[in-house]
Design a protein around this motif. Structure first.
Motif, PDB file in Angstrom:
ATOM      1  N   SER A   1      18.869 -13.438  -0.037  1.00  0.00           N
ATOM      2  CA  SER A   1      19.306 -14.540  -1.052  1.00  0.00           C
ATOM      3  C   SER A   1      18.590 -13.995  -2.132  1.00  0.00           C
ATOM      4  O   SER A   1      17.308 -13.705  -2.229  1.00  0.00           O
ATOM      5  N   CYS A   2      18.727 -14.518  -3.436  1.00  0.00           N
ATOM      6  CA  CYS A   2      18.037 -14.364  -4.750  1.00  0.00           C
ATOM      7  C   CYS A   2      18.171 -15.861  -5.305  1.00  0.00           C
ATOM      8  O   CYS A   2      19.190 -16.041  -5.892  1.00  0.00           O
ATOM      9  N   ALA A   3      17.303 -16.641  -5.501  1.00  0.00           N
ATOM     10  CA  ALA A   3      17.143 -17.742  -5.936  1.00  0.00           C
ATOM     11  C   ALA A   3      16.701 -17.732  -7.470  1.00  0.00           C
ATOM     12  O   ALA A   3      15.874 -17.253  -7.650  1.00  0.00           O
TER      13      ALA A   3
ATOM     14  N   THR B   1      21.972 -19.747  -6.512  1.00  0.00           N
ATOM     15  CA  THR B   1      21.655 -18.521  -5.601  1.00  0.00           C
ATOM     16  C   THR B   1      22.705 -17.445  -5.418  1.00  0.00           C
ATOM     17  O   THR B   1      23.694 -17.787  -5.419  1.00  0.00           O
TER      18      THR B   1
ATOM     19  N   TYR C   1      23.748 -14.270  -3.077  1.00  0.00           N
ATOM     20  CA  TYR C   1      23.437 -13.701  -1.632  1.00  0.00           C
ATOM     21  C   TYR C   1      23.900 -12.308  -1.726  1.00  0.00           C
ATOM     22  O   TYR C   1      25.186 -12.076  -2.375  1.00  0.00           O
TER      23      TYR C   1
END
Length: 121
Positions: free
Chosen positions: A21-23, A78, A80
């Motif tokens: 995940s990249c928030a 986010t 993914y």
């Protein structure tokens, strides 16, 4: 302040799956293209996949096509990276980046801190 925070890395056996995940914060989701890069020990950082959420364009490195999927969720800010059928050669630190789409990747302007993915035999 623009921030990208990766999570989801870990140690998995070959053939298994992980979801990174990249928030993102500090900008409107879609203003930048988002990409995943990786860097294995002793190797240069390489682009893995990228997404332009505004127009739905995605790109994948040849070696991950059919195994990795990049997914953007604007409601959660986010991005993914779903990684299936992992191989030992996928072992690396994975970074997400925000930037401008260019060719088959992005020109990164902002980086996350990275998350380690280790695939065991």
């Amino acid at each position: 302040e623009v921030q990208l925070v990766e999570s989801g890395g870990g140690l998995v056996p070959a053939g298994e799956s992980l979801r990174l995940s990249c928030a993102v914060s500090g900008f409107t989701f879609g203003d930048y293209a988002i990409a995943w890069f990786r860097q294995a020990p002793g190797k240069e950082r390489e682009g893995v996949s990228c997404l332009s959420d505004n127009d739905g364009i995605t790109y994948y490195k040849d070696s991950v096509k059919g195994r990795f999927t990049i997914i953007g969720d604007s409601a959660k800010n986010t991005v993914y990276l779903q990684m299936d059928s992992l191989k030992r050669e996928d072992t690396a630190v994975y970074y997400c980046a925000a930037g401008t789409m260019y060719g088959g990747g992005i020109v990164p302007e902002f980086w996350g801190q990275g998350t380690q993915v280790t695939v065991s035999s």
